[in-house]
Design a protein around this motif. Structure first.
Motif, mmCIF file in Angstrom:
data_model
loop_
_atom_site.group_PDB
_atom_site.id
_atom_site.type_symbol
_atom_site.label_atom_id
_atom_site.label_comp_id
_atom_site.label_asym_id
_atom_site.label_seq_id
_atom_site.Cartn_x
_atom_site.Cartn_y
_atom_site.Cartn_z
ATOM 1 N N LEU A 1 81.645 75.349 72.690
ATOM 2 C CA LEU A 1 82.681 74.838 73.594
ATOM 3 C C LEU A 1 82.134 73.805 74.573
ATOM 4 O O LEU A 1 82.870 72.941 75.037
ATOM 5 C CB LEU A 1 83.337 75.994 74.356
ATOM 6 C CG LEU A 1 84.126 76.988 73.502
ATOM 7 C CD1 LEU A 1 84.692 78.098 74.372
ATOM 8 C CD2 LEU A 1 85.203 76.297 72.700
ATOM 9 N N ILE A 2 80.847 73.878 74.869
ATOM 10 C CA ILE A 2 80.241 72.885 75.764
ATOM 11 C C ILE A 2 80.304 71.499 75.124
ATOM 12 O O ILE A 2 80.610 70.511 75.793
ATOM 13 C CB ILE A 2 78.804 73.296 76.142
ATOM 14 C CG1 ILE A 2 78.855 74.542 77.038
ATOM 15 C CG2 ILE A 2 78.065 72.158 76.834
ATOM 16 C CD1 ILE A 2 77.520 75.121 77.402
ATOM 17 N N ASN A 3 80.031 71.417 73.834
ATOM 18 C CA ASN A 3 80.120 70.131 73.142
ATOM 19 C C ASN A 3 81.570 69.675 72.983
ATOM 20 O O ASN A 3 81.833 68.479 72.924
ATOM 21 C CB ASN A 3 79.440 70.193 71.774
ATOM 22 C CG ASN A 3 77.965 69.850 71.853
ATOM 23 O OD1 ASN A 3 77.477 69.337 72.858
ATOM 24 N ND2 ASN A 3 77.251 70.160 70.793
ATOM 25 N N ARG A 4 82.490 70.618 72.901
ATOM 26 C CA ARG A 4 83.909 70.232 72.830
ATOM 27 C C ARG A 4 84.369 69.667 74.163
ATOM 28 O O ARG A 4 85.213 68.787 74.214
ATOM 29 C CB ARG A 4 84.767 71.419 72.417
ATOM 30 C CG ARG A 4 84.544 71.812 70.978
ATOM 31 C CD ARG A 4 85.442 72.948 70.566
ATOM 32 N NE ARG A 4 85.044 73.440 69.249
ATOM 33 C CZ ARG A 4 85.330 74.634 68.796
ATOM 34 N NH1 ARG A 4 86.038 75.467 69.531
ATOM 35 N NH2 ARG A 4 84.923 75.006 67.601
ATOM 36 N N PHE A 5 83.805 70.201 75.265
ATOM 37 C CA PHE A 5 84.140 69.716 76.598
ATOM 38 C C PHE A 5 83.594 68.299 76.797
ATOM 39 O O PHE A 5 84.320 67.412 77.239
ATOM 40 C CB PHE A 5 83.576 70.669 77.656
ATOM 41 C CG PHE A 5 83.694 70.175 79.062
ATOM 42 C CD1 PHE A 5 84.936 70.049 79.662
ATOM 43 C CD2 PHE A 5 82.567 69.839 79.790
ATOM 44 C CE1 PHE A 5 85.053 69.589 80.960
ATOM 45 C CE2 PHE A 5 82.672 69.385 81.093
ATOM 46 C CZ PHE A 5 83.925 69.257 81.677
ATOM 47 N N ARG A 6 82.326 68.095 76.473
ATOM 48 C CA ARG A 6 81.675 66.780 76.536
ATOM 49 C C ARG A 6 80.740 66.681 75.339
ATOM 50 O O ARG A 6 79.718 67.376 75.295
ATOM 51 C CB ARG A 6 80.857 66.608 77.813
ATOM 52 C CG ARG A 6 81.638 66.663 79.091
ATOM 53 C CD ARG A 6 82.116 65.288 79.534
ATOM 54 N NE ARG A 6 83.124 65.353 80.565
ATOM 55 C CZ ARG A 6 82.911 65.554 81.857
ATOM 56 N NH1 ARG A 6 81.688 65.690 82.303
ATOM 57 N NH2 ARG A 6 83.915 65.610 82.703
ATOM 58 N N PRO A 7 81.068 65.852 74.354
ATOM 59 C CA PRO A 7 80.220 65.736 73.155
ATOM 60 C C PRO A 7 78.753 65.480 73.513
ATOM 61 O O PRO A 7 78.445 64.593 74.310
ATOM 62 C CB PRO A 7 80.835 64.555 72.402
ATOM 63 C CG PRO A 7 82.277 64.564 72.815
ATOM 64 C CD PRO A 7 82.260 64.988 74.271
ATOM 65 N N GLY A 8 77.875 66.319 72.961
ATOM 66 C CA GLY A 8 76.436 66.173 73.171
ATOM 67 C C GLY A 8 75.886 66.911 74.372
ATOM 68 O O GLY A 8 74.674 67.010 74.544
ATOM 69 N N LEU A 9 76.753 67.467 75.224
ATOM 70 C CA LEU A 9 76.298 68.126 76.453
ATOM 71 C C LEU A 9 75.462 69.374 76.174
ATOM 72 O O LEU A 9 74.601 69.740 76.969
ATOM 73 C CB LEU A 9 77.493 68.476 77.338
ATOM 74 C CG LEU A 9 77.196 69.126 78.688
ATOM 75 C CD1 LEU A 9 76.316 68.235 79.553
ATOM 76 C CD2 LEU A 9 78.501 69.446 79.405
ATOM 77 N N LEU A 10 75.674 70.008 75.027
ATOM 78 C CA LEU A 10 74.933 71.233 74.713
ATOM 79 C C LEU A 10 73.425 71.010 74.774
ATOM 80 O O LEU A 10 72.682 71.883 75.212
ATOM 81 C CB LEU A 10 75.348 71.766 73.335
ATOM 82 C CG LEU A 10 74.844 73.154 72.970
ATOM 83 C CD1 LEU A 10 75.352 74.210 73.933
ATOM 84 C CD2 LEU A 10 75.259 73.506 71.546
ATOM 85 N N LYS A 11 72.975 69.823 74.400
ATOM 86 C CA LYS A 11 71.531 69.554 74.404
ATOM 87 C C LYS A 11 70.944 69.551 75.818
ATOM 88 O O LYS A 11 69.737 69.707 75.983
ATOM 89 C CB LYS A 11 71.222 68.241 73.685
ATOM 90 C CG LYS A 11 71.676 66.995 74.406
ATOM 91 C CD LYS A 11 71.311 65.741 73.625
ATOM 92 C CE LYS A 11 71.723 64.485 74.314
ATOM 93 N NZ LYS A 11 73.107 64.113 74.160
ATOM 94 N N VAL A 12 71.776 69.420 76.842
ATOM 95 C CA VAL A 12 71.306 69.476 78.224
ATOM 96 C C VAL A 12 71.058 70.923 78.654
ATOM 97 O O VAL A 12 70.146 71.193 79.424
ATOM 98 C CB VAL A 12 72.321 68.796 79.180
ATOM 99 C CG1 VAL A 12 71.911 68.960 80.638
ATOM 100 C CG2 VAL A 12 72.483 67.326 78.825
ATOM 101 N N VAL A 13 71.847 71.851 78.131
ATOM 102 C CA VAL A 13 71.765 73.239 78.585
ATOM 103 C C VAL A 13 71.088 74.172 77.593
ATOM 104 O O VAL A 13 70.926 75.358 77.876
ATOM 105 C CB VAL A 13 73.169 73.790 78.938
ATOM 106 C CG1 VAL A 13 73.766 73.014 80.094
ATOM 107 C CG2 VAL A 13 74.083 73.787 77.733
ATOM 108 N N LEU A 14 70.665 73.640 76.437
ATOM 109 C CA LEU A 14 70.062 74.479 75.416
ATOM 110 C C LEU A 14 68.929 73.715 74.747
ATOM 111 O O LEU A 14 69.126 72.612 74.246
ATOM 112 C CB LEU A 14 71.128 74.850 74.376
ATOM 113 C CG LEU A 14 70.832 75.974 73.404
ATOM 114 C CD1 LEU A 14 70.562 77.276 74.143
ATOM 115 C CD2 LEU A 14 72.003 76.140 72.451
ATOM 116 N N ALA A 15 67.728 74.297 74.771
ATOM 117 C CA ALA A 15 66.560 73.649 74.171
ATOM 118 C C ALA A 15 65.599 74.710 73.656
ATOM 119 O O ALA A 15 65.660 75.879 74.050
ATOM 120 C CB ALA A 15 65.851 72.759 75.192
#
Length: 193
Positions: free
Chosen positions: A120-134
């Motif tokens: 859902l984070i990527n659905r909110f802002r495409p690509g944002l998941l990589k900021v919060v998950l590594a």
């Protein structure tokens, strides 16, 4: 000095929450008027799996420093955008042990675990998941972690905030000081809840 930057709530199950002037925490329940309040799990995915488990996700907290990191990578975020109830500053929430008590200017929450970032984070802002998950080796992850991660894969670092339950109710407002009380040792690192 650690403090509350903003507070948010939403009465429906949407990704983001609405910033407000104050939220009221109810002991053992969560945020008054928020869709995630309750003694039993309210998170839709978790409730489908087992609706009778205790609600360990009553109050979601994120440190505002995450928004600074996101901005450096081209993502502008504001209070409530990632679904948090309490946005803090001056405290590294992610390194605190499970069971830590946070006094939010009177009301107290007990940390139960890490928020597990999802698609859902990527659905909110495409690509944002990589900021919060590594990965622990620094490799950003562009998709959610499977329920059963591979044992040979590097550890996962989750930066999407922490979850908590309300130990003492009351009103939380922006500007309130945050006081940390660590649990008696040995300390246990938080896991996703």
């Amino acid at each position: 000095m650690p403090h509350v930057v903003a507070v948010s709530r939403d009465g429906t199950h949407r990704f983001s929450k609405v910033p407000t002037e104050a939220i009221t925490l109810i002991e053992g329940i969560g945020v008054l008027g928020d869709a995630h309040a309750g003694t039993l799990v309210q998170h839709r995915y978790s409730a489908r799996r087992d609706p009778n488990q205790p609600n360990l996700r009553q109050v979601h907290l994120i440190q505002s420093e995450l928004f600074d990191q996101a901005r450096e990578q081209g993502y502008e975020l504001g209070p409530g955008d990632l679904g948090e109830n309490v946005l803090t500053a001056g405290i590294d929430l992610l390194t605190l042990p499970e069971g830590t008590l946070l006094d939010l200017g009177g009301p107290v929450v007990r940390l139960t675990g890490l928020r597990n970032p999802c698609v859902l984070i990527n659905r909110f802002r495409p690509g944002l998941l990589k900021v919060v998950l590594a990965r622990a080796d620094g490799t950003p992850m562009g998709r959610a972690v499977p329920d059963e991660p591979r044992p040979d894969a590097p550890a996962v670092i989750r930066r999407a905030g922490v979850m908590s339950v309300v130990e003492r109710g009351g009103e939380v407002v922006p500007g309130a000081p945050v006081t940390v009380t660590l649990p008696d040792g040995p300390h246990v690192a938080m896991e996703p809840v």
